[in-house]
Design an enzyme around this catalytic site. Structure first.
Site, PDB file in Angstrom:
ATOM      1  N   LYS A 176       0.865  -1.176   0.000  1.00  0.00           N
ATOM      2  CA  LYS A 176       0.000   0.000   0.000  1.00  0.00           C
ATOM      3  C   LYS A 176       0.898   1.221   0.000  1.00  0.00           C
ATOM      4  O   LYS A 176       1.434   1.622   1.020  1.00  0.00           O
ATOM      5  CB  LYS A 176      -0.915   0.006   1.230  1.00  0.00           C
ATOM      6  CG  LYS A 176      -2.242   0.771   1.025  1.00  0.00           C
ATOM      7  CD  LYS A 176      -2.098   2.244   0.736  1.00  0.00           C
ATOM      8  CE  LYS A 176      -1.771   3.037   1.984  1.00  0.00           C
ATOM      9  NZ  LYS A 176      -1.695   4.520   1.678  1.00  0.00           N
ATOM     10  N   GLY A 229       6.939   5.277   8.235  1.00  0.00           N
ATOM     11  CA  GLY A 229       6.099   6.460   8.307  1.00  0.00           C
ATOM     12  C   GLY A 229       6.162   7.097   9.677  1.00  0.00           C
ATOM     13  O   GLY A 229       7.165   6.980  10.393  1.00  0.00           O
ATOM     14  N   THR A 231       5.525   8.140  13.633  1.00  0.00           N
ATOM     15  CA  THR A 231       5.532   7.390  14.887  1.00  0.00           C
ATOM     16  C   THR A 231       4.118   7.105  15.373  1.00  0.00           C
ATOM     17  O   THR A 231       3.825   6.007  15.867  1.00  0.00           O
ATOM     18  CB  THR A 231       6.326   8.163  15.947  1.00  0.00           C
ATOM     19  OG1 THR A 231       7.695   8.249  15.531  1.00  0.00           O
ATOM     20  CG2 THR A 231       6.272   7.474  17.287  1.00  0.00           C
ATOM     21  N   GLU A 251       9.745   1.457  10.778  1.00  0.00           N
ATOM     22  CA  GLU A 251      10.768   2.505  10.676  1.00  0.00           C
ATOM     23  C   GLU A 251      10.033   3.828  10.774  1.00  0.00           C
ATOM     24  O   GLU A 251       9.296   4.217   9.864  1.00  0.00           O
ATOM     25  CB  GLU A 251      11.552   2.417   9.367  1.00  0.00           C
ATOM     26  CG  GLU A 251      12.687   3.413   9.329  1.00  0.00           C
ATOM     27  CD  GLU A 251      13.452   3.419   8.025  1.00  0.00           C
ATOM     28  OE1 GLU A 251      14.538   4.005   7.982  1.00  0.00           O
ATOM     29  OE2 GLU A 251      12.950   2.846   7.037  1.00  0.00           O
ATOM     30  N   CYS A 285      13.345  10.879   7.375  1.00  0.00           N
ATOM     31  CA  CYS A 285      13.253  10.537   8.792  1.00  0.00           C
ATOM     32  C   CYS A 285      14.588  10.719   9.502  1.00  0.00           C
ATOM     33  O   CYS A 285      14.630  10.869  10.719  1.00  0.00           O
ATOM     34  CB  CYS A 285      12.746   9.108   8.949  1.00  0.00           C
ATOM     35  SG  CYS A 285      13.660   7.890   7.982  1.00  0.00           S
ATOM     36  N   GLU A 384       9.136  16.205  15.457  1.00  0.00           N
ATOM     37  CA  GLU A 384       9.594  16.046  14.073  1.00  0.00           C
ATOM     38  C   GLU A 384       8.818  16.990  13.165  1.00  0.00           C
ATOM     39  O   GLU A 384       7.589  16.960  13.123  1.00  0.00           O
ATOM     40  CB  GLU A 384       9.414  14.607  13.610  1.00  0.00           C
ATOM     41  CG  GLU A 384       9.981  14.360  12.219  1.00  0.00           C
ATOM     42  CD  GLU A 384       9.857  12.906  11.781  1.00  0.00           C
ATOM     43  OE1 GLU A 384      10.793  12.402  11.151  1.00  0.00           O
ATOM     44  OE2 GLU A 384       8.821  12.284  12.086  1.00  0.00           O
TER      45      GLU A 384
END
Length: 493
Positions: A176, A229, A231, A251, A285, A384
């Site tokens: 996806k 993607g 957290t 990740e 990231c 982030e």
């Protein structure tokens, strides 16, 4: 007429069951590029069934590990042959530089070649027992159908890092992709079929997270989920996978420190800081968004980083001279701007940037931004941002900067700039980060394992370790003693 792409299921493009499509736009020009199928639970179920049928087919199950490696190598060759097309798809979809995407496509076949070589190295062990008549050995078997959910910032690279070890181990996949970057992943599935993988080995369901991603995670036939993607989303996926006792690799986000000591080559360190936060418009990231500079070199580093930030050529990512393209979509640009505004409201100062640049293009551009006068409790330092925003802070001692660098919920990556070899090793050991770069930044290879600490993820990607996450371990005991069975109420070993 606008291009229209269906899902890729069972070796062919198919229309969405509920008939919905959505638009994908060029983030630099805002032009509509194509329409992609808007997947639902029904489409996911169809794809998982196709993947499971292929996984269960003896023609795939009995294919030798060496032959699986040959197929992966052929897929790598096809990616190399179609590199320009794939690079252009990605640049048009997410706004990253075409020359950067060409570089990624140039290295992408190496991921396939690496796991092609590992395919017939997946093996078990003979385990010593207390009796020479008892044989105990282990086998590594594929898991089944893997659900891979991939992001928009480096779609093919991050998808291939899941696809290659999964196929090498004998699994099949349903992917996806992000709704912002569908076309290159559909093309990857077509190339996998062309390489000789059976129809149903690689399937793609496009669409949105709640409508297609969540049904994929929740599908009872899925044996493992691999996600890259945010957290917050990763936490929800991990909880769902845990409730069904299936494996997951996550990740996730990062807020990486990039640390410049007083003995560093400041010019090189400045370029490392620029690469760490402004490359790919900060949409990585591993972005080095927290910059710590020793007080004795703080002013010099700040001047060099700011000077280079102001000279970065912003514009059309398809042009060779462009150094920074747009953010991938409007909400991401607005999010970055809101973080800078929040930082200023909390007392930070915009040293450079902090605005929409004049590019003569209508897209989602944001200027490379350097913030100073920041404190470690500000949101711009703790959360982030995923954009071209660096927070630059001074420090005085090694102990102080190590404490500040580790004072975060994340632990994905870190950079250290120093000529002191002993200090480099001390910092590498002390930093809570899965990857530490010394006198460089953003170096990466399929051979080097990558793992996030703390809220940056679970599991390993790249390297030999990740193969274990795509297999299950079986222990086999064989009694070779043909004599009478001893006491049946005593456990044997």
């Amino acid at each position: 007429m606008t291009e229209r792409h269906g899902h890729f299921i069972g070796g062919e493009q198919v229309d969405p069951i509920e008939g919905g499509y959505f638009e994908s736009r060029n983030p630099a020009t805002l032009e509509i590029l194509y329409e992609a199928a808007r997947g639902t639970a029904a489409d996911v179920d169809r794809a998982v069934r196709a993947a499971h049928a292929t996984y269960s087919d003896q023609r795939w199950r009995d294919l030798s590990q060496t032959r699986r490696g040959h197929l992966l190598r052929r897929l790598g060759d096809l990616i190399a042959e179609n590199a320009d097309e794939l690079a252009r798809y990605e640049s048009l979809d997410n706004g990253k530089l075409l020359r950067e995407m060409r570089g990624q496509m140039g290295s992408l076949p190496e991921y396939l070649y690496y796991y092609a070589g590992l395919a017939d190295k997946i093996q078990g062990d003979q385990i010593p027992t207390s009796s020479p008549l008892m044989l105990n050995y282990t086998m590594r078997e594929p898991l089944g159908v893997v659900g891979a959910i991939t992001p928009w910032n480096s779609p093919l690279t991050l998808t291939t890092s899941k696809l290659a070890p999964a196929l090498a181990a004998g699994n099949t996949l349903v992917i996806k992709p992000s709704e912002h970057t569908t076309r290159s992943i559909l093309r990857l599935a077509e190339l996998a079929l062309e390489a000789g993988f059976p129809a149903g080995a690689v399937n793609v369901v496009s669409g949105f997270g709640a409508e297609a991603g969540q049904p994929l995670v929740d599908h009872l036939t899925i044996a493992k989920v691999s996600f890259t993607g945010s957290t917050a989303t990763g936490s929800a996926i991990g909880a769902s996978a845990g409730s069904r006792f299936i494996g997951c690799t996550l990740e996730l986000g990062g807020k990486s420190p990039n640390i410049v000591f007083d003995d560093a080559d400041v010019s090189n360190a400045a370029m490392g800081v620029v690469a760490g936060i402004f490359a790919a418009a900060g949409q990585t990231c591993i972005a080095g968004s927290r910059v710590f500079a020793h007080r004795s070199v703080y002013d010099e580093l700040l001047e060099k980083v700011s000077e280079r930030a102001q000279s970065i050529i912003i514009g059309d990512p398809l042009q060779d001279e462009t150094e920074l393209g747009p953010l991938a979509f409007a909400a991401q640009r607005d999010k970055v701007a809101s973080y800078v505004e929040a930082g200023v409201a909390e007392g930070a100062r915009v040293h450079t940037g902090g605005c929409r640049p004049d590019t003569q293009l209508p897209g989602y551009f944001y200027a490379p931004t350097v913030l100073t006068d920041v404190t470690h409790d500000m949101r711009v330092v703790r959360e982030e941002i995923f954009g071209p925003v660096a927070a630059v802070m001074p420090f005085d001692t090694e102990e102080e900067v190590l404490r500040l660098a580790n004072d975060t919920e994340f632990g994905l990556a870190a950079g250290v700039w120093t000529r002191d070899l002993a200090r480099a090793h001390r910092m590498s050991r002390g930093l809570d980060a899965g990857t530490v770069w010394v006198n460089t930044y953003r170096a990466m290879s399929p051979t080097s394992p990558r793992q996030g600490f703390k809220a940056s993820g679970v599991g390993v990607e790249h390297g030999t370790e990740t193969i274990r996450d795509y297999t299950r371990l079986k222990s086999v005991w064989v009694n070779t003693d043909e004599g009478p069975v001893a006491d049946p109420f005593v456990m044997r070993s």
